[in-house]
Scaffold this active site. Structure first.
Site, PDB file in Angstrom:
ATOM      1  N   CYS A  79     -10.616  45.383  19.022  1.00 13.30           N
ATOM      2  CA  CYS A  79      -9.647  46.053  18.151  1.00 13.30           C
ATOM      3  C   CYS A  79     -10.022  47.528  17.893  1.00 13.30           C
ATOM      4  O   CYS A  79      -9.869  48.339  18.794  1.00 13.30           O
ATOM      5  CB  CYS A  79      -9.486  45.239  16.881  1.00 13.30           C
ATOM      6  N   HIS A 173      -9.211  39.625  18.008  1.00 15.33           N
ATOM      7  CA  HIS A 173     -10.507  39.288  17.393  1.00 15.33           C
ATOM      8  C   HIS A 173     -10.965  37.877  17.745  1.00 15.33           C
ATOM      9  O   HIS A 173     -10.825  36.960  16.928  1.00 15.33           O
ATOM     10  CB  HIS A 173     -10.380  39.376  15.865  1.00 15.33           C
ATOM     11  N   GLU A 175     -13.852  36.691  17.693  1.00 13.70           N
ATOM     12  CA  GLU A 175     -14.940  36.262  16.790  1.00 13.70           C
ATOM     13  C   GLU A 175     -14.398  35.577  15.541  1.00 13.70           C
ATOM     14  O   GLU A 175     -15.059  34.735  14.941  1.00 13.70           O
ATOM     15  CB  GLU A 175     -15.850  37.462  16.444  1.00 13.70           C
TER      16      GLU A 175
END
Ligand code: GLN
Length: 199
Positions: A79, A173, A175
């Protein structure tokens, strides 16, 4: 030698990257200076606020060190990290690192309240595609892609993950969603997803 992956800790969502690296059995360390980078075998530039990250990179003298590091080591940007890795951003306040020949529009998927999980298809070799659902938060759009850069994931027709040599940039994202494929691709030499295995 113990492999350690550096996670840039200037601002933003770095904590979840440490967790994910740990989950896949890799050591990580916080990167706040050029010296920290020297201890690292790879680097993650997390999401956050690209205008702030850009200012802090200059303030902490990390700009040149990261550019040099990225010539020979794996770097993953998510991002805001992708925005900073690019060459051209539609916001004067961001001074990107120019690691990738890309032009980027910030916040192009809408405001924070429009954050959502979107369906993406990750192509990890010529024949195989994996469907994933990952989180987009004020995500950047990739407008122009230079030569020798591969699109490795798409949302609909839009490129959302691009890869070149040792660099991977994601609009989203993984994660946050506990998706570890991209971290394995860049940093886990034992994984079938590791980029040197990808043709
Ligand atoms: N919109 C942010 C920026 O341009 C990026 C958001 C994110 O990293 N989730 O800096």
């Amino acid at each position: 030698m113990v492999i350690k992956i550096g996670v840039l800790e200037l601002q933003g969502g770095y904590a979840l990257h440490h967790n994910l690296l740990k989950k896949i059995g890799l050591n990580s360390l916080p990167v706040k200076s050029g010296d920290d980078l020297k201890q690292s075998n790879g680097l993650i530039i997390p999401g956050g606020e690209s205008t702030t990250l850009s200012l802090l990179m200059t303030k902490y003298n990390l700009r040149e060190s990261i550019i040099k590091f990225a010539k020979h080591n794996p770097v993953l940007g998510t991002c805001a990290g992708l925005i900073l890795m690019s060459k051209d951003v539609d916001d004067q306040r961001v001074d990107p690192l120019g690691l990738f020949d890309l032009s980027i529009s910030r916040n192009a998927y809408g405001r924070q309240i429009y954050s959502s999980k979107k369906r993406i298809f990750f192509q990890y070799d010529q024949a195989k595609e994996i469907e994933l659902h990952s989180t987009f938060i004020r995500a950047p759009k990739i407008n122009y892609i230079g030569e020798n850069i591969n699109i490795v994931a798409r949302h609909g027709n839009l490129p959302v993950a691009i890869f070149s040599k040792n660099l991977l940039g994601l609009s989203f994202h993984p994660e946050i969603d506990g998706i570890d494929i991209f971290h394995k691709m860049m940093f886990d030499k034992t994984s079938k997803f590791y980029y040197k295995n990808v043709n």
